[in-house]
Design an enzyme around this catalytic site. Structure first.
Site, PDB file in Angstrom:
ATOM      1  N   GLU A 147      20.976 -32.882  65.319  1.00 23.97           N
ATOM      2  CA  GLU A 147      19.725 -32.082  65.967  1.00 23.97           C
ATOM      3  C   GLU A 147      19.012 -31.670  64.945  1.00 23.97           C
ATOM      4  O   GLU A 147      19.192 -30.569  64.085  1.00 23.97           O
ATOM      5  CB  GLU A 147      20.088 -30.974  66.838  1.00 23.97           C
ATOM      6  CG  GLU A 147      19.082 -30.179  67.519  1.00 23.97           C
ATOM      7  CD  GLU A 147      19.044 -28.839  67.806  1.00 23.97           C
ATOM      8  OE1 GLU A 147      18.221 -28.261  68.508  1.00 23.97           O
ATOM      9  OE2 GLU A 147      20.014 -28.094  67.321  1.00 23.97           O
ATOM     10  N   ASP A 154      24.766 -29.907  66.951  1.00 24.19           N
ATOM     11  CA  ASP A 154      23.807 -28.731  67.073  1.00 24.19           C
ATOM     12  C   ASP A 154      23.429 -28.137  65.532  1.00 24.19           C
ATOM     13  O   ASP A 154      24.069 -28.011  64.801  1.00 24.19           O
ATOM     14  CB  ASP A 154      24.591 -27.839  68.026  1.00 24.19           C
ATOM     15  CG  ASP A 154      23.347 -26.687  68.617  1.00 24.19           C
ATOM     16  OD1 ASP A 154      22.494 -27.041  69.165  1.00 24.19           O
ATOM     17  OD2 ASP A 154      23.763 -25.545  68.253  1.00 24.19           O
ATOM     18  N   ASP A 194      15.774 -28.070  75.535  1.00 24.26           N
ATOM     19  CA  ASP A 194      15.176 -27.217  74.619  1.00 24.26           C
ATOM     20  C   ASP A 194      13.593 -27.135  74.660  1.00 24.26           C
ATOM     21  O   ASP A 194      12.969 -26.357  73.823  1.00 24.26           O
ATOM     22  CB  ASP A 194      15.707 -27.217  73.223  1.00 24.26           C
ATOM     23  CG  ASP A 194      17.017 -26.714  72.840  1.00 24.26           C
ATOM     24  OD1 ASP A 194      17.416 -25.845  73.375  1.00 24.26           O
ATOM     25  OD2 ASP A 194      17.723 -27.690  72.163  1.00 24.26           O
TER      26      ASP A 194
END
Length: 624
Positions: free
Chosen positions: A372, A343, A439
């Protein structure tokens, strides 16, 4: 010829070992400016004797954008040592020698200078970028555990709402989704055809999304426990499904023991250097609402974005490094996970990620590491940090064409090619391609609830190099706006599922698997791009086998070009037979499979030569 536009960089995505005996070299030139490029290469110690610069090897134009053309060659040197330069001939007839020291006239005076050449002193296979083979063969399915299925009501947190009771979930809603729900639905996932599950965080945390970690070595009690997670991994593996879990190492939650110690002891806390604290006393934001915490603004410590409940970890601190690396290796050793998704990976230092890569892959050589990152990511993809990133930049181009409608077909091709040329081929083969996630708005919402548009965009994505990922519920027609609306409860009531979309999704996944070798490693050739008709035609080719794709985004029907004799239609939507021709209606696509044997190629070449001779005779007759 614009020589200032010519570009090459040694030991990069422009020059790399693809696999043993296959060294890829690329060069960039100005679009539509160069007629041909040749690679001049050989062993650096044999230049004077062999004069190998006299025997150039033709490079192939493999991609074009609105600004540049890219040329490539697959080459090798038996001695594993290589010196190389380029012979570039412009469309204006100018001929130059492009070298490590710049541009020179194509003359032996310059060609014979060893120090002018780019160098690969020795091709070390250990230095090559290597990605797990299985990663390119995977069709991922992303699960947001709190919203997938409630398999065990006994572990529901206080205040859990009835499943799917709100059409639009709020940031602090809980519905009881857990790992038992995933385990109970393994038959469904296997039948769908996916062979990889990506879980958003499952570690102990305060929120429903679990990105505010409390304890990295515990499964969140709302989801179950370690024994249950182990069963999930084992059951998935028995069905040929890999497991990827989410590592949130950029920050922790304000309820973590380390941060609570900072709040209690302030500058005397043993953990104060684990964070980026600007002054004391540290602001305590624990009393704010969930909504307020999402954008608390500036506080006196660094956070993820402006989310005050996610203080940023100082990964340059050796104690933090050891703490996180212990966690990273623990879940591989104890639970045999197959991949880590990292992340906010671009906000963590490179030094830490290099250590992470080395220590995790030492335990499991074929571990897949996914970062990410929402932008161009060359610095993380050199083989010693990540294998791939979530390919949002690639997705943006597809979205801007199919959904937002402000790109032309030519601009779409330019954007995709620009992204593809940023990385080595083996990197591209395992990139994580997606149309939506936890997201973003859901793909059906992006498409204005046009199901055929969704199908067309999904088919297009699955035709590209890289591993596709589907967000849970896409296959049964779930919609949703931006977070938190995209995190709705999975619909299990079959009467409310879109069975047509489900059937299409299964067919699409099987298509991807059936032709996976072509779709993973095959070259791409855009051969029929019509801006005035919003039409796309391209090939994915591997050896003598190819898939021909045609997409129509225009409201008017479009004719397909002539299809090679013997080509077999293998996948389609909204296409219409019209005599000997095929029409594609709006949002329609057709895919054909074709094997081109050598004899047929020779016959076509002879016919082509005959036509050329006839044209030559005709032109000479006209001149007379």
């Amino acid at each position: 010829m614009d020589t200032a536009a010519i570009y090459h960089r040694a030991e990069s995505e422009y020059a790399y070992l693809y696999e043993r005996g296959h060294y890829h070299i690329r060069i960039r030139t100005k679009a539509n400016d160069v007629q041909s490029v040749e690679l001049l290469s050989g062993d650096p110690y044999s230049l004077d004797q062999e004069k190998w610069f006299m025997n150039g090897k033709e490079m192939k134009k493999v991609a074009s954008t609105n600004m540049h053309d890219y040329w490539m060659i697959d080459t090798h040197e038996p001695t594993k040592r290589m010196a190389y330069g380029f012979r570039v001939i412009g469309k204006d007839g100018i001929e130059i020698f492009y070298s490590d020291q710049g541009v020179f006239p194509f003359e032996e005076t310059f060609l014979s200078q060893m120090n002018f050449y780019f160098r690969v002193p020795y091709i070390h296979e250990i230095d090559a970028f290597r990605a797990p083979k299985w990663a390119g063969e995977t069709v991922w399915y992303q699960i947001f555990p709190e919203r997938f299925a409630n398999g065990d009501p006994s572990n529901d947190p206080e205040g859990t709402l009835p499943w799917g009771s709100k059409e639009n979930p709020s940031r602090d809603d809980f519905y009881g989704g857990d790992l038992r729900g995933v385990l109970d639905n393994m038959d469904y996932l296997e039948d769908l055809g996916i062979n990889g599950i990506y879980f958003t965080p499952i570690f102990k945390a305060h929120s429903n999304h679990k990105y505010d970690t409390i304890d990295y070595k515990e499964i969140d009690p709302d989801f179950g426990d370690k024994a249950l997670f182990k069963k999930v991994v084992e059951e998935a593996h028995s069905r040929g499904i890999r497991i990827m879990i989410d590592a949130v190492f950029n920050h922790v939650g304000i309820h973590s023991p380390q941060w609570l110690d900072v709040l209690e002891n302030q500058e005397k806390s043993r953990y104060k250097d684990w964070f980026y604290i600007h002054s004391f006393p540290v602001d305590d934001v624990a009393g704010l609402s969930t909504e307020a915490l999402e954008n608390v603004g500036r506080v006196n410590y660094d956070t993820f974005a402006f989310t005050g409940h996610m203080p940023k970890l100082n990964t340059a601190n050796p104690e933090v490094q050891e703490y996180l690396l212990d966690i990273s290796t623990y879940w591989i050793k104890e639970f045999d996970i197959d991949a880590w998704r990292l992340d906010v990976a671009n906000e963590v230092d490179h030094f830490f990620w290099k250590r992470f890569f080395k220590e995790t892959t030492a335990i499991k050589e074929d571990l897949y590491i996914l970062g990410e990152i929402w932008h161009s990511s060359q610095n993380w993809l050199n083989g010693d940090e990540f294998h791939a990133v979530m390919n949002y930049a690639f997705t943006d181009t597809i979205e801007n064409y199919f959904f937002k409608k402000f790109l032309s077909p030519t601009r779409l091709v330019s954007g995709l090619n620009s992204q593809l040329m940023l990385y080595r081929q083996q990197t591209t083969e395992v990139m994580f391609n997606l149309l939506d996630s936890h997201d973003t708005p859901r793909v059906l919402t992006k498409a204005g609830h046009d199901k055929n548009l969704v199908k067309s965009a999904m088919a297009f994505l699955y035709a590209q190099p890289g591993a596709p990922c589907m967000y849970y519920g896409t296959e049964i027609g779930m919609d949703g706006g931006m977070d938190p609306d995209c995190r709705k409860c999975m619909i299990w009531d079959e009467d409310k599922q879109d069975h047509d979309m489900l059937a299409f999704t299964k067919e699409l996944i099987q298509f991807r698997k059936m032709y996976s070798d072509i779709l993973i490693s095959g070259e791409t050739e855009w051969h029929d791009v019509r801006d005035d008709e919003q039409f796309l035609g391209f090939k994915r080719k591997l050896g003598n086998r190819e898939l021909l794709f045609f997409f129509n985004q225009d409201e008017e029907e479009a004719f397909l070009p002539l299809i090679p004799r013997g080509a077999k239609k293998v996948f389609h939507l909204n296409d219409i037979a019209d005599g000997d021709e095929t029409l594609l209606s709006h949002n329609g696509f057709s895919v054909f499979y074709y094997e081109d044997n050598e004899e047929e190629r020779k016959k076509r070449l002879m016919k082509k030569r005959d036509r050329a001779k006839k044209r030559k005779v005709l032109m000479e007759a006209i001149k007379k």
